[in-house]
Design a protein around this motif. Structure first.
Motif, mmCIF file in Angstrom:
data_model
loop_
_atom_site.group_PDB
_atom_site.id
_atom_site.type_symbol
_atom_site.label_atom_id
_atom_site.label_comp_id
_atom_site.label_asym_id
_atom_site.label_seq_id
_atom_site.Cartn_x
_atom_site.Cartn_y
_atom_site.Cartn_z
ATOM 1 N N GLU A 294 14.990 -6.323 -4.092
ATOM 2 C CA GLU A 294 13.742 -6.460 -3.341
ATOM 3 C C GLU A 294 14.016 -6.447 -1.839
ATOM 4 O O GLU A 294 13.254 -5.878 -1.048
ATOM 5 C CB GLU A 294 13.025 -7.757 -3.757
ATOM 6 C CG GLU A 294 11.717 -8.038 -3.048
ATOM 7 C CD GLU A 294 10.640 -6.982 -3.296
ATOM 8 O OE1 GLU A 294 9.609 -7.050 -2.609
ATOM 9 O OE2 GLU A 294 10.832 -6.081 -4.149
ATOM 10 N N SER A 295 15.110 -7.078 -1.442
ATOM 11 C CA SER A 295 15.500 -7.112 -0.042
ATOM 12 C C SER A 295 15.777 -5.700 0.471
ATOM 13 O O SER A 295 15.365 -5.327 1.574
ATOM 14 C CB SER A 295 16.749 -7.992 0.135
ATOM 15 O OG SER A 295 17.102 -8.083 1.496
ATOM 16 N N LYS B 207 11.941 -0.098 4.132
ATOM 17 C CA LYS B 207 10.535 0.094 4.526
ATOM 18 C C LYS B 207 10.340 -0.089 6.037
ATOM 19 O O LYS B 207 9.651 0.703 6.682
ATOM 20 C CB LYS B 207 9.644 -0.904 3.768
ATOM 21 C CG LYS B 207 8.157 -0.806 4.124
ATOM 22 C CD LYS B 207 7.333 -1.820 3.345
ATOM 23 C CE LYS B 207 5.861 -1.727 3.740
ATOM 24 N NZ LYS B 207 5.036 -2.711 2.992
ATOM 25 N N TYR B 208 10.959 -1.123 6.613
ATOM 26 C CA TYR B 208 10.676 -1.462 8.007
ATOM 27 C C TYR B 208 11.680 -0.910 9.024
ATOM 28 O O TYR B 208 11.403 -0.902 10.226
ATOM 29 C CB TYR B 208 10.587 -2.986 8.161
ATOM 30 C CG TYR B 208 9.392 -3.579 7.461
ATOM 31 C CD1 TYR B 208 8.091 -3.289 7.881
ATOM 32 C CD2 TYR B 208 9.548 -4.418 6.351
ATOM 33 C CE1 TYR B 208 6.987 -3.817 7.229
ATOM 34 C CE2 TYR B 208 8.446 -4.961 5.692
ATOM 35 C CZ TYR B 208 7.172 -4.661 6.137
ATOM 36 O OH TYR B 208 6.074 -5.178 5.497
ATOM 37 N N TYR C 177 7.537 5.276 1.266
ATOM 38 C CA TYR C 177 7.626 4.804 2.655
ATOM 39 C C TYR C 177 7.997 5.917 3.625
ATOM 40 O O TYR C 177 8.041 5.691 4.837
ATOM 41 C CB TYR C 177 8.670 3.682 2.777
ATOM 42 C CG TYR C 177 8.392 2.482 1.897
ATOM 43 C CD1 TYR C 177 7.109 1.969 1.769
ATOM 44 C CD2 TYR C 177 9.428 1.866 1.198
ATOM 45 C CE1 TYR C 177 6.851 0.869 0.963
ATOM 46 C CE2 TYR C 177 9.194 0.761 0.387
ATOM 47 C CZ TYR C 177 7.898 0.273 0.269
ATOM 48 O OH TYR C 177 7.656 -0.809 -0.531
ATOM 49 N N ASN D 216 10.512 -7.555 8.601
ATOM 50 C CA ASN D 216 9.322 -7.211 9.388
ATOM 51 C C ASN D 216 9.208 -8.085 10.636
ATOM 52 O O ASN D 216 8.893 -7.600 11.730
ATOM 53 C CB ASN D 216 8.067 -7.341 8.524
ATOM 54 C CG ASN D 216 6.842 -6.739 9.189
ATOM 55 O OD1 ASN D 216 6.958 -5.824 9.988
ATOM 56 N ND2 ASN D 216 5.674 -7.249 8.848
ATOM 57 N N ARG E 265 14.490 -2.925 -0.639
ATOM 58 C CA ARG E 265 13.201 -2.229 -0.510
ATOM 59 C C ARG E 265 12.526 -2.542 0.820
ATOM 60 O O ARG E 265 12.072 -1.643 1.544
ATOM 61 C CB ARG E 265 12.273 -2.629 -1.673
ATOM 62 C CG ARG E 265 10.907 -1.932 -1.635
ATOM 63 C CD ARG E 265 9.963 -2.490 -2.676
ATOM 64 N NE ARG E 265 9.521 -3.850 -2.376
ATOM 65 C CZ ARG E 265 8.572 -4.161 -1.481
ATOM 66 N NH1 ARG E 265 7.966 -3.206 -0.789
ATOM 67 N NH2 ARG E 265 8.235 -5.420 -1.278
ATOM 68 N N MET E 266 12.485 -3.825 1.161
ATOM 69 C CA MET E 266 11.790 -4.246 2.374
ATOM 70 C C MET E 266 12.509 -3.786 3.640
ATOM 71 O O MET E 266 11.882 -3.429 4.639
ATOM 72 C CB MET E 266 11.631 -5.774 2.376
ATOM 73 C CG MET E 266 10.745 -6.260 1.247
ATOM 74 S SD MET E 266 10.817 -8.048 1.045
ATOM 75 C CE MET E 266 9.616 -8.565 2.237
ATOM 76 N N GLY F 225 15.715 -8.878 3.646
ATOM 77 C CA GLY F 225 14.427 -8.203 3.480
ATOM 78 C C GLY F 225 13.201 -9.021 3.834
ATOM 79 O O GLY F 225 12.332 -8.555 4.584
#
Length: 405
Positions: free
Chosen positions: A163-164, A170-171, A193, A126, A166-167, A122
């Motif tokens: 958390e990973s 998201k991307y 998102y 990005n 989620r990220m 995560g």
């Protein structure tokens, strides 16, 4: 290279064709797409450590050099990974994505799709998405099934995995979920998102094993482990807590079954010893740890000739070992959780973690007559034919890849 061509780079599996979900999936995807002229696959695998790719032991794989091989017309690359505990999975994915970017640039790959399996990187997502977009590519994600819930991880590691996830959701340009339950979770948990998702399950087959019932290899396997034809239950999967081996073993020991329970898995000696101290299963001759079976035809024959199959997976989406069991084994006893019911529906029996629940189900299963077993087997196979055949699943992936042209 033609504008019509699509190049798919697969990142996140340790190897090809072992017991892990991603490994089994990649094996079949490459097999079913090997003759597609405009579709090219590139696969990153581990060169060392647990579950690494051993080209010499994998039928059909041909080494090009020390770090590259060919399998089903796909190009495979081996990456050395430092043995640094839980962090090695993160290192491995980051390294594979770095190499994938170099490959796209060096070979000027058109319409590249980088398909990342599992949500481990995560904090770097990005960065890599921007890089791959700049190279004209897309980043797709298979979010797996709640890695952050797995019992083997400590609280801080679990927090990182969540958390990973989620990220990465998201991307990602697209999340391909292998379970309707997982897709629903992604849409609800990360609604802010507006994630783009689609559902494509894993697949399986209903074709019988090419081995005969008296094949020397199969008979030898039975004899080696002291098993009687049709008089044993099996379970196939990683020997980890969230697969509920503790419950399955404890309940089998409580049952009155005269059959054996053959557990086909890679042994984790630490977990095994801790479990034996708790359950003393080594004193029950019916409980047999029989190691691994990498010969796929032999494994299919074992599934076919087993009396029943136990499936205890409590974390994850559509599990390959469950699909394979439904396609081969008449009687399937599954841990009662959403994604297992989603797959099997009325083609299986279900058990809970409640004390004595599975033991009672085993005793009931032992008393089923041939007609009842046959009916269960037909229902299970029909589920695979209707929704989970490999041809059906791989055709779905072809459509997803082609949208990127």
């Amino acid at each position: 290279m033609s504008e019509k061509e699509v190049n798919v780079i697969l990142v996140g599996a340790k190897s090809i064709g072992q017991y892990g979900g991603y490994e089994s999936f990649i094996n079949k995807l490459l097999e079913y797409h090997k003759d597609e002229e405009n579709l090219h696959y590139y696969v990153y695998c581990k060169a060392n450590g647990s579950g690494c790719m051993d080209i010499g032991k994998f039928p059909g794989a041909k080494a090009v050099n020390e770090t590259e091989f060919i399998y089903c017309n796909a190009r495979g690359f081996l990456l050395h990974v430092p043995q640094i505990g839980a962090a090695q999975a993160i290192y491995y994915d980051v390294k594979a994505l770095s190499e994938a970017c170099k490959l796209i640039k060096k070979e000027q790959l058109k319409n590249p799709i980088v398909y990342i399996m599992a949500c481990r990187i995560g904090p770097f997502m990005n960065h890599f998405v921007k890089k791959i977009h700049a190279l004209g590519g897309k980043v797709y994600l298979n979010p797996d099934g709640h890695e952050w819930m797995r019992a083997k991880w400590s609280a801080p590691v679990r927090k990182y995995w969540k958390e990973s996830e989620r990220m990465m959701v998201k991307y990602a340009d697209l999340s391909i979920c292998d379970s309707k339950n997982i897709e629903k979770y992604i849409q609800e948990e990360y609604a802010g998102y507006k994630p783009k998702t689609t559902f494509i399950a894993y697949g399986s087959e209903t074709t019988p094993s090419t081995m005969k019932n008296d094949d020397p290899k199969y008979i030898s396997w039975l004899n080696e482990h002291g098993l009687r034809e049709g008089e044993f239950y099996i379970s196939v999967g990683r020997f980890v807590p969230e697969n509920n081996f503790e419950t399955m073993i404890r309940e089998f020991m409580k049952s009155h079954s005269t059959k054996d329970f053959a557990i086909i898995t890679t042994k984790d000696e630490k977990f095994l010893n801790a479990l034996d101290e708790k359950l003393h299963f080594s004193q029950d001759k019916r409980i047999k740890f029989v190691g691994t079976v990498y010969d796929q035809e032999l494994l299919k024959k074992i599934r076919e000739r087993a009396y029943g199959y136990f499936h205890g997976h409590s974390v994850g989406g559509t599990n390959p070992s469950l699909l394979e069991a439904l396609g081969s084994t008449k009687l399937n006893l599954l841990y009662d959780v959403g994604f297992n019911r989603e797959v099997a529906e009325d083609g299986a029996l279900y058990w809970t973690l409640e004390d004595g629940n599975l033991a009672k189900l085993i005793d009931q299963s032992d008393s089923m007559d041939e007609d009842e077993l046959e009916e269960m087997g037909q229902k299970a196979k029909q589920r695979i034919k209707d929704e989970y055949s490999w041809q059906y699943i791989c055709d779905k992936y072809t459509k997803v890849w082609e949208k990127n042209k």
